[in-house]
Enzyme design. Sequence first.
Site, PDB file in Angstrom:
ATOM      1  N   CYS A 133       0.954  -0.862  -0.405  1.00 35.66           N
ATOM      2  CA  CYS A 133      -0.207   0.302  -0.160  1.00 35.66           C
ATOM      3  C   CYS A 133       0.745   1.040  -0.110  1.00 35.66           C
ATOM      4  CB  CYS A 133      -1.305   0.068   1.308  1.00 35.66           C
ATOM      5  SG  CYS A 133      -2.006   1.724   1.810  1.00 35.66           S
ATOM      6  N   CYS A 136      -0.832   4.031   2.026  1.00 40.24           N
ATOM      7  CA  CYS A 136      -0.473   3.964   3.616  1.00 40.24           C
ATOM      8  C   CYS A 136       1.034   4.479   3.909  1.00 40.24           C
ATOM      9  CB  CYS A 136      -0.948   2.245   3.856  1.00 40.24           C
ATOM     10  SG  CYS A 136      -1.863   2.380   3.329  1.00 40.24           S
ATOM     11  N   ASP A 137       2.464   3.427   3.056  1.00 41.64           N
ATOM     12  CA  ASP A 137       3.186   3.898   3.427  1.00 41.64           C
ATOM     13  C   ASP A 137       4.467   4.252   2.795  1.00 41.64           C
ATOM     14  OD1 ASP A 137       2.783   1.630   5.282  1.00 41.64           O
ATOM     15  OD2 ASP A 137       2.887   0.197   3.656  1.00 41.64           O
TER      16      ASP A 137
END
Length: 316
Positions: A133, A136-137
């Site tokens: 992701c 997200c990261d």
Amino acid sequence: MTVEKVVIIGGGPAGFTAGIYAGRSQLSPVLIAGQSLGGQMALTSEVENYPGFPEGISGQELAQLMQKQAERFGTRIVMDQVTSVDLASHPFTVKTYGGTYKAQTLIVATGASPRKLGVPGEKEFTGRGVSYCATCDGFFYTGRRVVVVGGGDSAVEEALYLTRFATEVYLIHRRDRLRAEKVFQERAFRNEKIKFIWDSVVTEIMGGESGVTAVRVKNVKTGEEFEHPTDGVFIYVGNVPNTQFLAGQLELTDRGYIVTDRRCHTSVPGVFAAGDVQEWVLPQIATAVGSGAMAAMEAEKFIAALEDRAYPERSE
Ligand code: NAP
């Protein structure tokens, strides 16, 4: 025990849309969303092809809007994970970690999850350099080097997103041409931060205490192997359907997708499926939304028949 009219499993675009339609039909649906809301949509950095948002919208924001709309019409959202279902007797039984539900109809909209590469180091370094992701990261890789594995829409779109943070983005693909849509390809080829390693697969992810330090790459044509230094590995090699809890209960394809007809009916009357969990030709938010609406309306018809209410048969 209360028998719910509709239980929806899955909190992605298909599930939320089923919630909106079932809610507006006064069916007071329960939506069991899993551990996070929005499904794969929420992992998408920028959604550009969902109508109504000409400037694009982040997947997370779109998920929040859909959730709000489903709740507005009375959908009760439960953050819990379904562990098993019993579809052999009616009303159906749905078991979660937190409880048991009885339902007259069930809409399965559990979507699909990122496929793993299955190479040494992948599991060990997940969360410490291996990610599925970028939304997200990606931020954690500000000023650092990353590789992206895969050649589809997800890999190329998220490689582009990662160029906002990383100093260099190497896209490693097993063939010599991308599968991704032309519009993404052109943007990637134009972006100076993105470099390509063609005809190659990652065979190992290496690192130490502080996380990932390199990937071992193998050229599938020449057999040549080399180490490529990197701080992060983003894996986008397709998806697998989330149907493990349905084994033996519904007809599934060889690859584990739910078999449905054009109206989202599964092999069990009263159980419907919507979105990417269906054996599907075009896994998109727009199509997931359409099938969520269809599944909810078919559930409504099924309930009307159970209650012996007259309901006009629609023509195909
Ligand atoms: P995908 O289209 O299935 O692409 C998977 C990619 O990973 C392919 O390039 C494939 O290579 C490669 N691959 C598969 N297994 C591999 C392995 N073991 N090792 C190395 N490479 C491997 O998956 P996706 O990109 O996640 O997209 C899924 C669906 O969502 C698609 O239908 C896509 O169009 C849709 N999607 C749409 C958008 C959008 O419209 N904005 C964004 C994201 C996703 P090959 O090419 O050689 O098969």
